[in-house]
Design a protein around this motif. Structure first.
Motif, PDB file in Angstrom:
ATOM      1  N   ALA A 359     -18.031  29.930   2.912  1.00 55.62           N
ATOM      2  CA  ALA A 359     -16.852  29.162   2.321  1.00 55.62           C
ATOM      3  C   ALA A 359     -16.072  30.123   1.298  1.00 55.62           C
ATOM      4  O   ALA A 359     -15.049  30.099   1.316  1.00 55.62           O
ATOM      5  N   LEU A 360     -16.915  30.834   0.504  1.00 52.77           N
ATOM      6  CA  LEU A 360     -16.470  31.911  -0.504  1.00 52.77           C
ATOM      7  C   LEU A 360     -15.677  33.109   0.354  1.00 52.77           C
ATOM      8  O   LEU A 360     -14.660  33.403  -0.293  1.00 52.77           O
ATOM      9  N   ILE A 361     -16.112  33.372   1.174  1.00 52.69           N
ATOM     10  CA  ILE A 361     -15.615  34.532   2.176  1.00 52.69           C
ATOM     11  C   ILE A 361     -14.332  34.164   2.536  1.00 52.69           C
ATOM     12  O   ILE A 361     -13.274  34.644   2.622  1.00 52.69           O
ATOM     13  N   ALA A 362     -14.488  32.814   3.187  1.00 51.36           N
ATOM     14  CA  ALA A 362     -13.133  32.260   3.787  1.00 51.36           C
ATOM     15  C   ALA A 362     -11.975  31.931   2.636  1.00 51.36           C
ATOM     16  O   ALA A 362     -10.759  32.240   2.854  1.00 51.36           O
ATOM     17  N   LEU A 363     -12.368  31.563   1.425  1.00 48.48           N
ATOM     18  CA  LEU A 363     -11.482  31.571   0.489  1.00 48.48           C
ATOM     19  C   LEU A 363     -10.773  32.866  -0.188  1.00 48.48           C
ATOM     20  O   LEU A 363      -9.900  33.098  -0.177  1.00 48.48           O
ATOM     21  N   SER A 364     -11.866  34.006  -0.017  1.00 45.55           N
ATOM     22  CA  SER A 364     -11.440  35.011  -0.461  1.00 45.55           C
ATOM     23  C   SER A 364     -10.187  35.724   0.615  1.00 45.55           C
ATOM     24  O   SER A 364      -9.292  36.117   0.359  1.00 45.55           O
ATOM     25  N   ASP A 365     -10.632  35.574   1.935  1.00 44.74           N
ATOM     26  CA  ASP A 365      -9.544  35.907   3.079  1.00 44.74           C
ATOM     27  C   ASP A 365      -8.385  35.475   2.637  1.00 44.74           C
ATOM     28  O   ASP A 365      -7.198  36.090   2.799  1.00 44.74           O
ATOM     29  N   GLU A 366      -8.235  33.907   2.554  1.00 43.78           N
ATOM     30  CA  GLU A 366      -7.292  33.214   2.202  1.00 43.78           C
ATOM     31  C   GLU A 366      -6.217  33.977   1.130  1.00 43.78           C
ATOM     32  O   GLU A 366      -5.115  34.028   1.146  1.00 43.78           O
ATOM     33  N   MET A 367      -6.876  34.140  -0.070  1.00 41.16           N
ATOM     34  CA  MET A 367      -6.146  34.599  -1.394  1.00 41.16           C
ATOM     35  C   MET A 367      -5.800  35.858  -1.078  1.00 41.16           C
ATOM     36  O   MET A 367      -4.837  36.513  -1.812  1.00 41.16           O
ATOM     37  N   GLY A 368      -6.725  36.657  -0.546  1.00 43.11           N
ATOM     38  CA  GLY A 368      -6.288  38.187  -0.298  1.00 43.11           C
ATOM     39  C   GLY A 368      -5.066  38.348   0.478  1.00 43.11           C
ATOM     40  O   GLY A 368      -4.143  38.973   0.203  1.00 43.11           O
ATOM     41  N   ALA A 369      -4.725  37.310   1.521  1.00 41.29           N
ATOM     42  CA  ALA A 369      -3.674  37.618   2.550  1.00 41.29           C
ATOM     43  C   ALA A 369      -2.315  36.972   1.753  1.00 41.29           C
ATOM     44  O   ALA A 369      -1.304  37.657   1.985  1.00 41.29           O
ATOM     45  N   ALA A 370      -2.777  36.057   0.851  1.00 41.70           N
ATOM     46  CA  ALA A 370      -1.455  35.751   0.026  1.00 41.70           C
ATOM     47  C   ALA A 370      -1.084  36.638  -0.617  1.00 41.70           C
ATOM     48  O   ALA A 370       0.223  36.804  -1.127  1.00 41.70           O
ATOM     49  N   PHE A 371      -1.926  37.376  -1.406  1.00 39.04           N
ATOM     50  CA  PHE A 371      -1.783  38.419  -2.484  1.00 39.04           C
ATOM     51  C   PHE A 371      -0.961  39.465  -1.609  1.00 39.04           C
ATOM     52  O   PHE A 371       0.090  40.037  -2.349  1.00 39.04           O
ATOM     53  N   ARG A 372      -1.245  39.979  -0.363  1.00 37.15           N
ATOM     54  CA  ARG A 372      -0.651  40.982   0.120  1.00 37.15           C
ATOM     55  C   ARG A 372       0.664  40.795   0.678  1.00 37.15           C
ATOM     56  O   ARG A 372       1.460  41.571   0.730  1.00 37.15           O
TER      57      ARG A 372
END
Length: 435
Positions: A359-372
Motif C-alpha cells: 500500500a505504501l509503495i503504491a502511494l509512493s509511486d503515485e506521489m513520485g509521479a505527481a512530483f516529477r
C-alpha cells in the motif's frame, strides 16, 4: 604480478564509503582491485550489514560465495555483522580474518600477517570507542558523485535497532579533516559530494568546540570547484533554520532532504523511542517547502512495528498522503535479537506487513509521479552519470532521474552538469532534450 583483492558491500552509503576507503588502502600497497564476481582474487573482503535479518542472511551468503570462488583465497569479513556476531562469522568455513567497525585502517597489515589456514579476530568493544576513524576514500569506481563520511555511530538506541551496538556512539570527523578531504575529492574531478553518516544529524555535538551539520555543510559549500553538496539523511528534530536557509539560498546545496519518519503515528513513534513527533516532521516539511517549492522530500517508513494496529497504520498512510513525500523507502519491521522491540507483544504477521508495504509503495509511486510531472516544459540542471540503452542518464539536484538521447559525444558529457529541457515524465523518470 600484483595481488588481487575483491570487495563486496552490503547495506548503506556509509558502508559503501568504508569499502572504497578499504580498496584505496589495498591499491596504495600495490594490489589490483578486481570485480567480486571474477574468480581468482587473492583476497575477498565482505563488508557486512546487520540492519535486518535479511541483511544477515545476505552477508553470510556472500562469505560462502567468496570461499567457493577461490578456496585458497583469504576471506576477510568486516563491518556490522562482524562487529555484532564475530563468533557466528568465525564458524563460516573459509573465514581468515574478522574486523569490526573500527581499526579498518590496519586492514592491509592484518591481511598480510595472517597465514592461509589461520584465523584472526579484531573486534573490540565498539561502545567504548570515542574517536572518529579517518579512513579516506577519494576515488569512487564507476561514479560521478563522491561520498564523504563525516560521522559514525549512533547514541539514540531506538527500540528496534542494532546500529548502536554495531557502530558505537556518535563520533564526528573534525571540520579541518572534512574540508581537506573535500578538496582532494574535488581535485579528482567530482562535481557532487554526498555527506554521509550513520546518524548524520548528530554531527558536531562531540567536537570541541561543538559544531553542527548546518555548520559543516556551509563550510563544505565554500570549497572552490565543488558544484553540489548533497545531504544524505537527517531526522526532523535535527534540521535547524540554518540548514533550511542553506537549501533555500545556497545554489551548491542540493534541494533534497531525506527525512526519516518511520511512522506517521505518534503512539508508534513513542514505542520506537524516536525523539520526535509527527508535528516536528510536518513543521520541517512545511517550512522548507515554503522557502523551496521544488524541494524533494524523501523518507523512510517501517511497517508492521509491534503493536501497529490497522488503525495506527491508517494514521501513517493518511499522514504520508498529507505530507506528500516524492519517495517513501518502505521497510517491513524485522525483529533483531537483543533489541527491546523483539520482545514486544502484538507482533504483526508477515502477510499483514506485506499488505501494508504494498500500500505504501503504491502511494509512493503515485506521489513520485505527481512530483516529477511539475517539471515538464521546464529547464533543469542534470549531472550526467552514464549511457544506458542509447540514453544519457543523470540526476537533478533534487534527485530526479533524467534521460536524454545519447548523441555521438555522450560519453564526453558524463560528469558534467548541463541544462536540459524536460519534454515528458514517465516510467519513474523525466525525458528531456539538450538545448
Amino acid at each position: 604480478m600484483s595481488k588481487r583483492v575483491a570487495v563486496h558491500t552490503l547495506g548503506c552509503k556509509v558502508n559503501q564509503y568504508d569499502s572504497e576507503a578499504i580498496s584505496a588502502q589495498f591499491k596504495a600497497c600495490g594490489y589490483e582491485v578486481v570485480d567480486f564476481d571474477q574468480a581468482g582474487a587473492d583476497v575477498y573482503i565482505i563488508n557486512t550489514c546487520t540492519v535486518t535479518n535479511i541483511s544477515d542472511h545476505k552477508s553470510r551468503q556472500m562469505i560462502r560465495r567468496a570461499h567457493r570462488k577461490n578456496p585458497q583465497a583469504k576471506i576477510v569479513v568486516v563491518g556490522c555483522l562482524a562487529q555484532t556476531n564475530p563468533d557466528e562469522v568465525k564458524s563460516i568455513p573459509g573465514v581468515n580474518l574478522i574486523v569490526g567497525t573500527d581499526q579498518r585502517s590496519r586492514i592491509v597489515e592484518l591481511v598480510e600477517q595472517i597465514g592461509g589456514d589461520e584465523q584472526g579476530i579484531l573486534v573490540g568493544d565498539i561502545l567504548k570507542v570515542r574517536k572518529f576513524e579517518e579512513i579516506n576514500a577519494v576515488a569512487f569506481e564507476g561514479r560521478t558523485r563522491a561520498y564523504l563520511k563525516i560521522q559514525d555511530g549512533c547514541s539514540q538506541f531506538c527500540s528496534y535497532c542494532k546500529v548502536p551496538y554495531a557502530r558505537g556512539p556518535s563520533r564526528s570527523r573534525p571540520a579541518a579533516s572534512v574540508l581537506e578531504q573535500v578538496k582532494e575529492i574535488v581535485g579528482q574531478g567530482y562535481g557532487e559530494i554526498v555527506l554521509t553518516g550513520v546518524h548524520l544529524g548528530g554531527y558536531g555535538r562531540d567536537l570541541n568546540p561543538p559544531s553542527s551539520l548546518s555548520d559543516i555543510v556551509e563550510q563544505v559549500a565554500e570549497v572552490p570547484g565543488l558544484e553540489r553538496v548533497r545531504i544524505s539523511s537527517v531526522d526532523p528534530n535535527e534540521i535547524d533554520d540554518k540548514l533550511i536557509d542553506l537549501v533555500a539560498d545556497n545554489p551548491k546545496v542540493c534541494r533534497h532532504l531525506h527525512i526519516p519518519l518511520q511512522s506517521g503515528s505518534d503512539q508508534v513513534l513513542q514505542r520506537m523511542r524516536r525523539r520526535y513527533q509527527t508535528a516536528d516532521f510536518r513543521r520541517i516539511v512545511e517550512s522548507v517547502r515554503a522557502r523551496v517549492p521544488e524541494v524533494a522530500v524523501t523518507t523512510d517508513v517501517i511497517v508492521g512495528f509491534p503493536g501497529e494496529t490497522r488503525e495506527l497504520f491508517d494514521e501513517t498512510y493518511a499522514f504520508l498522503r498529507e505530507m506528500v513525500p516524492c519517495k517513501i523507502h518502505v521497510f517491513p519491521y524485522s525483529p533483531r535479537k537483543e533489541t527491546p522491540a523483539a520482545d514486544f507483544p502484538d507482533q504483526v504477521p508477515k502477510p499483514e506487513k506485506d499488505r501494508r508495504s504494498k500500500a505504501l509503495i503504491a502511494l509512493s509511486d503515485e506521489m513520485g509521479a505527481a512530483f516529477r510531472r511539475q517539471f515538464v516544459d521546464k529547464v533543469v540542471q542534470v549531472l550526467f552519470e552514464r549511457v544506458l540503452d542509447d540514453k544519457l542518464v543523470g540526476h537533478t539536484d533534487n534527485y530526479i532521474q533524467v534521460a536524454v538521447p545519447a548523441g555521438p559525444d555522450a560519453e564526453g558529457l558524463i560528469g558534467s552538469i548541463i541544462d536540459v529541457r524536460i519534454v515528458s515524465a514517465a516510467d519513474g523518470q523525466l525525458a528531456g532534450i539538450l538545448p
